[in-house]
Design a protein around this motif. Structure first.
Motif, PDB file in Angstrom:
ATOM      1  N   HIS A 123       5.775   3.646   4.636  1.00  0.00           N
ATOM      2  CA  HIS A 123       4.354   4.143   4.204  1.00  0.00           C
ATOM      3  C   HIS A 123       4.436   4.322   2.580  1.00  0.00           C
ATOM      4  N   ASN A 151      -3.506  -1.101   6.251  1.00  0.00           N
ATOM      5  CA  ASN A 151      -2.925  -0.514   7.516  1.00  0.00           C
ATOM      6  C   ASN A 151      -1.765  -1.572   8.125  1.00  0.00           C
ATOM      7  N   TYR A 164      -2.556   9.013   8.598  1.00  0.00           N
ATOM      8  CA  TYR A 164      -1.902   7.964   7.997  1.00  0.00           C
ATOM      9  C   TYR A 164      -0.974   8.320   6.670  1.00  0.00           C
TER      10      TYR A 164
END
Length: 380
Positions: free
Chosen positions: A7, A271, A357
Motif C-alpha cells: 500500500h 485500488n 484502505y
C-alpha cells in the motif's frame, strides 16, 4: 503482504515498484542471459498435500489479448536457498524477490555500490515470520549486507518495527549463487542462495491507459507457460493506468505465483487486488491445485484453518481480522489468492478486505502442521 510492502509504495508511486534491487550489479550484461539457469526443486510440500486427483484451476489459464509492448527491460531476480542446513542442523528455507528500480530513479552519476537498497524475503522458520522487508547495501567485490525488518501494529494500534537477522555474504563470479552468514542476537548460521528466475518488465499502451507488467522468466518452458497464463496484457476500459505484477513465491516441482493488479480510473487513489496460481508437476505435466487439493475440505478442517487465519491476521495488525475467515466455496475457488510457501499456506488480502484502505494489504500464513488431523487428506 504487509501494509508497507504494497500500500505505501503504490500510494507513493506506482512506478517505484514493491521492491528495489539488492544486487544492482546483476542488471547489466548478465540480464541479457535471463532465465538460463534450471530451477531447483523447492522445499518439500506438506505431507498433507498429495497430488491433485481432480485438478482445480487456481488461476485463469487462457491467454488474454496482447497489447503492443513499447518497452521491455530486466527488472530483478528471484532466489531460493537455505539457512543453517547441514549434517547436524535442519535449518530453514528462504526465498528472496529483488527488483531493479525504474530507470528514471537510477542516477548514472551515483555509485550503485554505495546506494541503500531494499527488498523482501520470506522463510519457513517454525517460530519465525513469513515475511521480512530487507534493507541493506551492496559492498565492493560483489559483497552485500541485508538486514531483516518488519512493520506491524502493537496492541494499541501503533506502528512498531521489528528487527530480524542480518545476511552478509557475496555473489559468485557469474552472479548465479550467493553465500554468506545469517546472524541474529549472537547466533549465526551459513546460508546458500541460487537465482532461479529473472524478472522482465514490459511497458506499453492499452487503449487510453499506460500498462506496466512485471513477470518472472525461468528458462523452463513449462514453468514459463504457467507464468504467461497469468499475464493480463491489457487495462480495463476506463483505466488511465494499470500495473500487473506476477511474483514468484516458489519455483520447482511445485510452482506458486502471486498476481497483483493495480488500476487507477480517477478519484483519490487507485485500488489493487490479488489472484494466484498454484501447480504441481506430475507425470502428465503441471496440474493446477486449489486449497481443496492441499487440505481435507471438511467443515472441521475449515474451522481449524479459519482459527489460524484470524489469529495470524491479528498478529499482523489487521483491524477487521475476523472478516478474513474463509468460506467453504473458497477452498475450490479457481482464483482464490493463496500461495504455498514451504510448509505454510499463505492467504493474501487486498485493501478493504480485513480493514480500511489506509491499512493496505495483509497476508496470513498458516503452518499445515498446526492445523491438526482434521485437515490431513485421506491417504487412499
Amino acid at each position: 503482504m504487509q501494509r508497507h510492502a504494497v500500500h505505501h509504495v503504490l500510494q507513493k508511486s506506482v512506478a517505484t515498484g514493491v521492491f528495489v534491487t539488492l544486487m544492482v550489479s546483476l542488471g547489466g550484461v548478465e540480464a541479457a542471459q535471463a532465465g538460463t539457469e534450471e530451477a531447483p526443486a523447492p522445499p518439500a510440500t506438506p505431507t498433507s498435500a498429495p497430488a491433485a486427483s481432480t485438478p482445480v484451476a487456481s488461476a485463469p489459464t487462457a491467454a488474454l489479448a496482447k497489447t503492443k509492448e513499447q518497452y521491455e527491460r530486466p527488472a530483478g531476480s528471484f532466489w531460493q536457498g537455505t539457512v543453517g542446513k547441514g549434517a547436524d542442523s535442519l535449518g530453514w528455507n528462504i526465498w528472496l524477490n529483488v527488483y531493479d528500480p525504474p530507470l528514471k530513479e537510477q542516477d548514472k552519476d551515483k555509485d550503485a555500490v554505495a546506494d541503500t537498497l531494499t527488498g523482501e524475503a520470506y522463510d519457513d522458520r517454525p517460530q519465525g515470520r513469513a515475511l521480512w522487508t530487507i534493507e541493506g547495501r551492496n559492498a565492493p567485490e560483489r559483497r552485500f549486507i541485508w538486514r531483516e525488518r518488519a512493520e506491524a501494529l502493537d496492541a494499541a494500534g501503533q506502528p512498531i518495527v521489528r528487527e530480524g537477522g542480518t545476511l552478509s555474504g557475496a555473489l559468485s563470479a557469474d552472479g548465479a549463487t550467493a553465500t554468506g552468514t545469517w546472524s541474529d542476537g549472537g547466533r549465526s548460521q551459513p546460508f546458500t542462495l541460487k537465482r532461479v528466475a529473472r524478472y522482465q518488465e514490459a511497458t506499453g499502451a492499452s487503449g487510453q491507459a499506460k500498462l506496466t507488467e512485471r513477470y518472472p522468466v525461468t528458462g523452463d518452458a513449462a514453468v514459463d507457460a504457467l507464468v504467461q497464463s497469468l499475464r493480463v496484457r491489457k487495462c480495463d476500459q476506463y483505466d488511465t493506468e494499470c500495473v500487473v505484477r506476477i511474483s514468484a513465491i516458489g519455483l520447482g516441482d511445485t510452482v506458486s505465483l502471486l498476481r497483483m493488479v493495480w488500476a487507477y480510473s480517477g478519484g483519490a487513489h487507485g485500488n489493487y487486488s490479488f489472484t494466484a496460481g498454484n501447480w504441481r508437476r506430475g507425470a502428465q505435466g503441471f496440474q493446477p491445485i486449489a486449497l481443496a487439493d492441499v487440505l481435507n475440505p471438511t467443515s472441521a478442517c475449515l474451522q481449524s484453518f479459519n482459527t489460524q487465519i484470524v489469529d495470524a491476521l491479528k498478529r499482523e495488525g489487521a483491524p477487521d481480522a475476523p472478516r478474513g475467515a474463509l468460506k467453504e466455496k473458497d477452498l475450490r475457488n479457481a482464483a482464490f489468492p493463496f500461495t504455498l510457501q514451504g510448509d505454510r499456506i499463505v492467504v493474501h488480502y487486498g485493501p478493504y478486505e480485513v480493514g480500511p484502505y489506509s491499512s493496505g494489504a495483509f497476508r496470513a500464513a498458516v503452518r499445515v502442521d498446526d492445523l491438526g488431523a482434521a485437515c490431513k487428506r485421506p491417504t487412499t
